[in-house]
Scaffold this motif. Structure first.
Motif, PDB file in Angstrom:
ATOM      1  N   PRO A 179       0.803  -1.228   0.000  1.00  8.13           N
ATOM      2  CA  PRO A 179       0.000   0.000   0.000  1.00  8.13           C
ATOM      3  C   PRO A 179       0.835   1.277   0.000  1.00  8.13           C
ATOM      4  CG  PRO A 179      -0.926  -1.579   1.527  1.00  8.13           C
ATOM      5  CD  PRO A 179       0.399  -2.148   1.077  1.00  8.13           C
ATOM      6  N   ALA A 180       2.058   1.208   0.512  1.00  5.27           N
ATOM      7  CA  ALA A 180       2.900   2.400   0.596  1.00  5.27           C
ATOM      8  C   ALA A 180       3.681   2.668  -0.679  1.00  5.27           C
ATOM      9  CB  ALA A 180       3.880   2.261   1.767  1.00  5.27           C
ATOM     10  N   ALA A 181       3.570   1.793  -1.677  1.00  8.27           N
ATOM     11  CA  ALA A 181       4.356   1.921  -2.907  1.00  8.27           C
ATOM     12  C   ALA A 181       3.460   2.268  -4.090  1.00  8.27           C
ATOM     13  CB  ALA A 181       5.093   0.620  -3.191  1.00  8.27           C
ATOM     14  N   PRO A 182       3.989   2.994  -5.075  1.00  9.17           N
ATOM     15  CA  PRO A 182       3.197   3.345  -6.268  1.00  9.17           C
ATOM     16  C   PRO A 182       3.094   2.162  -7.226  1.00  9.17           C
ATOM     17  CG  PRO A 182       5.390   4.293  -6.442  1.00  9.17           C
ATOM     18  CD  PRO A 182       5.313   3.636  -5.092  1.00  9.17           C
ATOM     19  N   PHE A 183       1.963   1.491  -7.209  1.00  7.77           N
ATOM     20  CA  PHE A 183       1.739   0.284  -8.004  1.00  7.77           C
ATOM     21  C   PHE A 183       1.232   0.673  -9.383  1.00  7.77           C
ATOM     22  CE2 PHE A 183      -0.569  -3.247  -9.687  1.00  7.77           C
ATOM     23  CZ  PHE A 183      -0.043  -4.404  -9.138  1.00  7.77           C
ATOM     24  N   GLY A 184       1.889   0.168 -10.436  1.00  9.36           N
ATOM     25  CA  GLY A 184       1.409   0.432 -11.787  1.00  9.36           C
ATOM     26  C   GLY A 184       2.456   0.097 -12.819  1.00  9.36           C
ATOM     27  N   GLY A 185       2.041   0.117 -14.092  1.00  7.33           N
ATOM     28  CA  GLY A 185       2.927  -0.310 -15.161  1.00  7.33           C
ATOM     29  C   GLY A 185       3.128   0.727 -16.235  1.00  7.33           C
ATOM     30  N   VAL A 186       3.910   0.332 -17.241  1.00 15.56           N
ATOM     31  CA  VAL A 186       4.175   1.177 -18.402  1.00 15.56           C
ATOM     32  C   VAL A 186       3.695   0.425 -19.642  1.00 15.56           C
ATOM     33  CG1 VAL A 186       6.132   2.292 -17.279  1.00 15.56           C
ATOM     34  CG2 VAL A 186       6.522   0.253 -18.667  1.00 15.56           C
ATOM     35  N   LYS A 187       3.856   1.045 -20.797  1.00 17.57           N
ATOM     36  CA  LYS A 187       3.403   0.482 -22.071  1.00 17.57           C
ATOM     37  C   LYS A 187       1.912   0.123 -21.969  1.00 17.57           C
ATOM     38  CE  LYS A 187       6.900  -2.549 -22.496  1.00 17.57           C
ATOM     39  NZ  LYS A 187       7.861  -3.506 -23.099  1.00 17.57           N
ATOM     40  N   GLN A 188       1.526  -1.086 -22.396  1.00 14.26           N
ATOM     41  CA  GLN A 188       0.110  -1.463 -22.420  1.00 14.26           C
ATOM     42  C   GLN A 188      -0.393  -1.979 -21.069  1.00 14.26           C
ATOM     43  OE1 GLN A 188      -1.941  -1.329 -25.376  1.00 14.26           O
ATOM     44  NE2 GLN A 188      -0.233  -0.061 -26.052  1.00 14.26           N
ATOM     45  N   SER A 189       0.410  -1.799 -20.036  1.00 17.19           N
ATOM     46  CA  SER A 189       0.004  -2.271 -18.710  1.00 17.19           C
ATOM     47  C   SER A 189      -0.660  -1.202 -17.864  1.00 17.19           C
ATOM     48  CB  SER A 189       1.209  -2.855 -17.957  1.00 17.19           C
ATOM     49  OG  SER A 189       1.536  -4.119 -18.465  1.00 17.19           O
ATOM     50  N   GLY A 190      -0.849  -0.014 -18.404  1.00 18.66           N
ATOM     51  CA  GLY A 190      -1.658   0.916 -17.642  1.00 18.66           C
ATOM     52  C   GLY A 190      -1.214   2.353 -17.644  1.00 18.66           C
TER      53      GLY A 190
END
Length: 476
Positions: free
Chosen positions: A442-453
């Protein structure tokens, strides 16, 4: 399963159409509940309720919002067993996995209770004009939250908590496979002090039509979606008409790289976590295993032994490690991936055979010598199957790892930290687990690049996804 109706404006309601749908237990293939199926009239009622609640909630002091979120964490933490049981019933995951999800889900309320008081702005002096630059962050407005079936609790709280911390009302459309957990959360939020109308839940079998309708209402300002890249693209097209702020956590095809200098026991333990957390039904699941040729046999042997030790069965039973997949389509797709890989030359080290009897079960499976042409290398497996390939050259394995439209998460195992950090920086992924099989926090920025979001969930960034930045130019 006490609540099976729509939750709108703090009330439990039948769908305006009277439609309902069954929720199936994946372990028994039996219906465990009949849930109201929202349609457009219900969406309009939820939008009206959310808009009415918006002004008062946005005007609350950050500390007041914070205390309510903190109370939600306390209440959910006290009821983890109840939520875990419900998660297992509608999703199928084993009890230990369900308990882990319930605790993880609750933690978002605590984290964003702390972040609610930290929507920091700034005042600076413009160097050229001499004016003062005043920057502040304001709640964006109504947020539509669309959540998947693989984490019925956590994917909801990961969106609800930052939205409420930011000052926004929400309308949640949970996956039709797993709506019960999100409905069960609503009495808890009421008890915590969340005002009526601020959080609304619309289960529905008419998901596309329902969400598209809401995204074309001018009162909606944010769409937050977790799910497949294919559906994410469609939602982005709908969001474009109203120029909505999108937060998209989409598909993945995670590489897990084991270098020759890795601690193999540590790599196996990390790989088990990266592959088998939630039975592999996670966008963060390790999908492609790249193991250096010098340690490939040792890793494959130890990893296969660890997979073989897992016990499969109904997740409600004691001692079960591997529950069923969520539905028949998911199970059949996983089986097809294995059949395709073996037909193309992969070696079946473990598993690969559908069990007899009821339930959408598929056994822990290990494939080695998997060719690049195998379907499971180029698509998300979303099941308990590990596809192992070997490599000898660092540049080559980085090229292979990056050779995908996805860029959510990668995993790297090496005891040479200088080399490991250099590899991490060359990987085209939003997140990297370095000598760890778990990146979600929860304390980390979760997410992706390119076609992952697009955008990030968790961390400080997660709350800012539900806020707009306002700049005021002034002189004094």
């Amino acid at each position: 399963m006490q609540h099976t109706n729509l939750y709108i404006d703090g009330q439990w309601r039948d769908a305006a159409s009277g439609d309902r749908f069954d929720v199936i237990n994946p372990a028994t293939e039996e219906a465990i509940a009949s849930v109201a199926s929202a349609d457009l009239a219900d969406a309009d009622a939820a939008l009206d309720a959310a808009q009415a609640a918006f002004g008062l909630w946005a005007a609350k002091k950050p500390r007041e919002r914070s205390e309510i979120l903190r109370k939600a964490w306390e209440l959910m933490t006290a009821r983890l067993e109840e939520f875990a049981r419900l998660i297992t019933l509608e999703n199928g995951k084993a009890r230990a996995d369900a308990m882990g999800e319930a605790a993880y889900a609750a933690e978002f309320f605590r984290w964003f209770a702390e972040e609610a008081v930290r929507a920091d702005g700034m005042i600076t002096h413009a160097p050229a004009s001499g004016a003062r630059i005043v920057v502040q962050h304001k709640p964006a407005g109504i947020a539509v939250l669309v959540t998947p079936w693989n984490y019925p609790a956590a994917m909801g709280t990961r969106k609800i908590a930052p939205a409420l911390a930011a000052g926004c009302p929400v309308i949640i459309k949970p996956a039709s496979e797993t709506p019960l957990t999100m409905l069960a959360l609503m009495p808890l939020l009421e008890e915590a002090g969340v005002p009526k109308g601020l959080v609304n839940v619309l289960p529905s079998k008419k998901s596309g039509r329902l969400v598209d309708h809401m995204l074309h209402d001018p009162r909606v300002r944010v769409i937050s979606f977790t799910g497949s890249t294919e559906v994410g693209r469609k939602l982005l097209h709908s969001a474009a008409d109203q120029v909505l702020k999108p937060a998209m956590e989409l598909g993945g095809n995670a590489p897990l790289i084991v270098f020759e200098d890795a601690d193999i026991d540590k790599a196996v333990a990390g790989a088990m976590l990266a592959k088998m957390r939630n039975l592999g039904e996670a966008c963060t699941a390790a999908n492609r295993f790249y193991v250096h040729e010098k340690v490939s046999r040792e890793f494959t042997s130890k990893f296969s032994a660890a997979m073989a030790a897992l016990k499969m069965g109904d997740g409600l039973e004691d001692g079960i490690d591997v529950g069923p997949l969520v539905n028949a389509d998911t199970r059949d797709k996983v089986a097809a991936f294995v059949e395709d890989a073996v037909a193309k030359g992969a070696k079946l080290e473990l598993g690969g055979t559908l069990p007899n009897g009821k339930g959408y079960f598929y056994p822990p499976t290990v494939l080695s010598n998997v060719p690049e042409t195998a379907d499971c290398v180029n698509d998300e497996i979303f099941g308990p199957v590990a596809a192992i390939q070997s490599f000898t050259d660092e540049d080559d394995v980085i090229r292979r790892a990056n050779n995908t439209e996805y860029g959510l998460v990668a995993y790297v195992f090496s005891e040479n930290m200088k080399r490991a950090m250099q590899v991490c920086e060359r990987l085209e992924y939003g997140m990297v687990g370095l000598n760890r099989g778990l990146v979600s926090d929860p304390a980390a920025p979760f997410g992706g690049v390119k076609q992952s979001g697009l955008g990030r969930e968790g961390g400080h960034e997660g709350m800012l996804e539900f806020m707009e930045t306002q700049y005021i130019s002034a002189e004094w």
